[in-house]
Scaffold this motif. Sequence first.
Motif, PDB file in Angstrom:
ATOM      1  N   ASP A 181       0.789  -0.952  -0.503  1.00 14.42           N
ATOM      2  CA  ASP A 181       0.223  -0.285  -0.031  1.00 14.42           C
ATOM      3  C   ASP A 181       0.977   1.349  -0.157  1.00 14.42           C
ATOM      4  OD1 ASP A 181      -2.626   1.488  -0.032  1.00 14.42           O
ATOM      5  OD2 ASP A 181      -2.412   1.684   2.247  1.00 14.42           O
ATOM      6  N   THR A 182       1.889   1.146  -0.558  1.00 11.16           N
ATOM      7  CA  THR A 182       3.029   2.878  -0.441  1.00 11.16           C
ATOM      8  C   THR A 182       3.526   2.546  -2.133  1.00 11.16           C
ATOM      9  OG1 THR A 182       3.823   1.814   1.334  1.00 11.16           O
ATOM     10  CG2 THR A 182       5.009   3.250   0.258  1.00 11.16           C
ATOM     11  N   GLY A 200      -3.140   6.066   0.344  1.00 10.31           N
ATOM     12  CA  GLY A 200      -2.349   5.303   1.307  1.00 10.31           C
ATOM     13  C   GLY A 200      -0.724   6.275   1.159  1.00 10.31           C
TER      14      GLY A 200
END
Length: 235
Positions: free
Chosen positions: A5-6, A37
């Motif tokens: 989630d980056t 995110g």
Amino acid sequence: MDMEDTVVYAIGDVHGCYKELLSLEEKIALDGLQFRGRKIIVMLGDYIDRGPQSARVLDHLLAPPPKGFLRVCLAGNHEVAMLNYLDGYLSRDSWLAVGGRETLFSYGVDPERLSSLYASSDEVDRRIREVIPVDHIDFLRSLPVLLCSEKFVFVHAGIRPGIDLVAQDEQDLLNIRDEFFDAAHLLDRFVVHGHTPVDTPRLDGRRLDIDTGAFHTGRLTAVRIAGKYGRLIFS
């Protein structure tokens, strides 16, 4: 680094190109609006030397990153060369020859004029050391040389193939070329790096070089990595 989630934006060698860095960050900030995110900007080193505004680049990197982003700055061989000069391990002429002259100009220092004013070379070096802000030196000393995740490695020059990441030699991480390039197809992770200028970044095996020689081309490059997809962004 956990990249779940980056979204990561890696930026190649800046070399004193302050305006190009601002332009590229604006485009990254706009691009990042589509993602929720965590968003991280990873600077791949060589912020100083050769280009015109090294001091302003360091001031900028010491300031907060664009809103909604984290920023991680890695060391390049030029940061290490500057520190080696300031610490007395590298001669002034050796540093000036690789771009230190332009860095000193950005601090308002003309090394040739200083040499004409002071008979002692040690005095010239002392005067130069007095001019460089302490926070700039502390920043250069704080820079890590490697950032990695399960699938990606971010580093200035590259890695030595066949050596575990925790056992890599710092000199290789900052300076390696041929041995790394020749084994790009054998790497077990994707390596995003700078250090060696290229006209157009393209994947070679599992390495991506995003140093597009901003100080002479006027083009600073970033790659956005979201999941397993990458996109190039230019200043």
